[in-house]
Write a protein that holds these residues in place. Structure first.
Motif, PDB file in Angstrom:
ATOM      1  N   SER A 118       0.886  -6.477   0.642  1.00  0.00           N
ATOM      2  CA  SER A 118       0.091  -6.591  -0.634  1.00  0.00           C
ATOM      3  C   SER A 118      -1.565  -6.811  -0.204  1.00  0.00           C
ATOM      4  O   SER A 118      -1.786  -7.310   1.090  1.00  0.00           O
ATOM      5  CB  SER A 118       0.585  -7.951  -1.570  1.00  0.00           C
ATOM      6  N   GLY A 119      -2.106  -6.336  -0.985  1.00  0.00           N
ATOM      7  CA  GLY A 119      -3.666  -6.346  -0.535  1.00  0.00           C
ATOM      8  C   GLY A 119      -3.997  -5.282   0.647  1.00  0.00           C
ATOM      9  O   GLY A 119      -5.039  -5.407   1.260  1.00  0.00           O
ATOM     10  N   TYR A 120      -3.034  -4.399   0.738  1.00  0.00           N
ATOM     11  CA  TYR A 120      -3.313  -3.547   1.943  1.00  0.00           C
ATOM     12  C   TYR A 120      -3.839  -2.106   1.407  1.00  0.00           C
ATOM     13  O   TYR A 120      -3.389  -1.527   0.195  1.00  0.00           O
ATOM     14  CB  TYR A 120      -1.942  -3.162   2.566  1.00  0.00           C
ATOM     15  N   ARG A 121      -4.871  -1.535   2.064  1.00  0.00           N
ATOM     16  CA  ARG A 121      -5.578  -0.450   1.684  1.00  0.00           C
ATOM     17  C   ARG A 121      -5.256   0.681   2.591  1.00  0.00           C
ATOM     18  O   ARG A 121      -5.591   0.838   3.852  1.00  0.00           O
ATOM     19  CB  ARG A 121      -7.068  -0.677   1.657  1.00  0.00           C
ATOM     20  N   TYR A 122      -4.274   1.623   2.315  1.00  0.00           N
ATOM     21  CA  TYR A 122      -3.541   2.381   3.065  1.00  0.00           C
ATOM     22  C   TYR A 122      -4.791   3.563   3.928  1.00  0.00           C
ATOM     23  O   TYR A 122      -4.429   3.848   4.810  1.00  0.00           O
ATOM     24  CB  TYR A 122      -2.456   3.316   2.460  1.00  0.00           C
ATOM     25  N   SER A 123      -5.553   3.576   3.114  1.00  0.00           N
ATOM     26  CA  SER A 123      -6.775   4.754   3.547  1.00  0.00           C
ATOM     27  C   SER A 123      -7.586   4.053   4.704  1.00  0.00           C
ATOM     28  O   SER A 123      -8.195   4.592   5.248  1.00  0.00           O
ATOM     29  CB  SER A 123      -7.700   5.126   2.156  1.00  0.00           C
ATOM     30  N   ASP A 183      -4.335   8.869  12.530  1.00  0.00           N
ATOM     31  CA  ASP A 183      -3.915  10.267  12.010  1.00  0.00           C
ATOM     32  C   ASP A 183      -2.544  10.507  11.517  1.00  0.00           C
ATOM     33  O   ASP A 183      -2.045  11.676  11.600  1.00  0.00           O
ATOM     34  CB  ASP A 183      -4.588  11.292  13.199  1.00  0.00           C
ATOM     35  N   GLY A 184      -1.879   9.170  11.437  1.00  0.00           N
ATOM     36  CA  GLY A 184      -0.576   9.184  11.229  1.00  0.00           C
ATOM     37  C   GLY A 184       0.533   9.409  12.133  1.00  0.00           C
ATOM     38  O   GLY A 184       1.754   9.564  11.970  1.00  0.00           O
ATOM     39  N   GLN A 240       6.029   4.704   7.333  1.00  0.00           N
ATOM     40  CA  GLN A 240       5.186   4.029   6.235  1.00  0.00           C
ATOM     41  C   GLN A 240       5.355   4.774   4.861  1.00  0.00           C
ATOM     42  O   GLN A 240       5.055   5.877   5.000  1.00  0.00           O
ATOM     43  CB  GLN A 240       3.679   3.943   6.715  1.00  0.00           C
ATOM     44  N   ASP A 241       5.645   3.910   3.974  1.00  0.00           N
ATOM     45  CA  ASP A 241       5.716   4.481   2.502  1.00  0.00           C
ATOM     46  C   ASP A 241       4.269   4.057   2.017  1.00  0.00           C
ATOM     47  O   ASP A 241       4.421   2.861   1.690  1.00  0.00           O
ATOM     48  CB  ASP A 241       6.875   4.168   1.751  1.00  0.00           C
ATOM     49  N   TYR A 242       3.379   4.977   1.599  1.00  0.00           N
ATOM     50  CA  TYR A 242       2.195   4.587   1.040  1.00  0.00           C
ATOM     51  C   TYR A 242       2.438   4.157  -0.279  1.00  0.00           C
ATOM     52  O   TYR A 242       1.650   3.616  -0.870  1.00  0.00           O
ATOM     53  CB  TYR A 242       1.126   5.661   1.454  1.00  0.00           C
ATOM     54  N   VAL A 243       3.366   4.686  -1.248  1.00  0.00           N
ATOM     55  CA  VAL A 243       3.347   4.448  -2.534  1.00  0.00           C
ATOM     56  C   VAL A 243       3.838   2.916  -2.436  1.00  0.00           C
ATOM     57  O   VAL A 243       3.334   2.315  -3.198  1.00  0.00           O
ATOM     58  CB  VAL A 243       4.404   5.571  -3.169  1.00  0.00           C
ATOM     59  N   TYR A 246       8.157   0.612   7.868  1.00  0.00           N
ATOM     60  CA  TYR A 246       9.565   0.542   8.308  1.00  0.00           C
ATOM     61  C   TYR A 246       9.649   0.474   9.802  1.00  0.00           C
ATOM     62  O   TYR A 246       8.862   1.203  10.423  1.00  0.00           O
ATOM     63  CB  TYR A 246      10.472   1.476   7.681  1.00  0.00           C
ATOM     64  N   LEU A 247      10.823   0.029  10.557  1.00  0.00           N
ATOM     65  CA  LEU A 247      11.012   0.197  11.751  1.00  0.00           C
ATOM     66  C   LEU A 247      12.460   0.280  11.840  1.00  0.00           C
ATOM     67  O   LEU A 247      13.409  -0.545  11.667  1.00  0.00           O
ATOM     68  CB  LEU A 247      10.638  -0.989  12.637  1.00  0.00           C
ATOM     69  N   GLN A 248      12.727   1.813  12.045  1.00  0.00           N
ATOM     70  CA  GLN A 248      14.348   1.929  12.142  1.00  0.00           C
ATOM     71  C   GLN A 248      14.885   1.871  13.706  1.00  0.00           C
ATOM     72  O   GLN A 248      14.115   2.489  14.601  1.00  0.00           O
ATOM     73  CB  GLN A 248      14.662   3.539  11.965  1.00  0.00           C
ATOM     74  N   MET A 249      15.620   1.020  13.870  1.00  0.00           N
ATOM     75  CA  MET A 249      15.914   0.364  15.539  1.00  0.00           C
ATOM     76  C   MET A 249      17.475   1.061  15.544  1.00  0.00           C
ATOM     77  O   MET A 249      18.297   0.562  15.254  1.00  0.00           O
ATOM     78  CB  MET A 249      15.962  -0.872  15.557  1.00  0.00           C
TER      79      MET A 249
END
Length: 125
Positions: A25-30, A54-55, A71-74, A79-82
């Motif tokens: 929360s409070g995160y600015r993905y851009s 650059d993703g 990362q789901d920007y919406v 996530y981290l799939q291990m």
């Protein structure tokens, strides 16, 4: 102010899989950057993976080919799939964030400003 909440940790046997989530929360993905770190008992906190500006994903050598960061920007969720977990992956896993992605050595904890409370991952042999 960025707030991070991790979830998804647990206990698995070697060779198993887990998927960690970090809700921000409070995160600015851009403009902000997120990462995963871990800390085993008696050891220093170490960088596991992060998504560069650059993703592109960046990984620690020890997890390449087994872990996948996304990362789901919406949903503002990291996530981290291990997969193919090993006993040496046992640690507390932390989500971290900072304004702008670091150039160079992203794996130093001091370069990240915001931290979640962590989620425990235990891998038994």
């Amino acid at each position: 102010q960025v707030q991070l909440v991790e979830s998804g940790g647990g206990s698995v046997q070697a060779g198993g899989s887990l998927r960690l989530s970090c809700a921000a929360s409070g995160y600015r993905y851009s403009r902000d950057c997120m990462s995963w770190f871990r800390q085993a008992p008696g050891k220093e906190r170490e960088g596991v993976a992060f998504v560069d500006s650059d993703g592109s994903p960046r990984y620690a050598e020890s997890v390449k080919g087994r872990f996948s960061i996304s990362q789901d920007y919406v949903k503002n969720t990291l996530y981290l799939q291990m997969n193919n977990l090993k006993p040496e992956d046992t640690a507390m896993y932390y989500c971290a964030a900072r304004g702008g992605c670091p150039a160079g050595a992203w794996w130093f904890p001091i370069r990240w400003n915001y931290w979640g409370q962590g989620t425990q991952v235990t891998v038994s042999s």
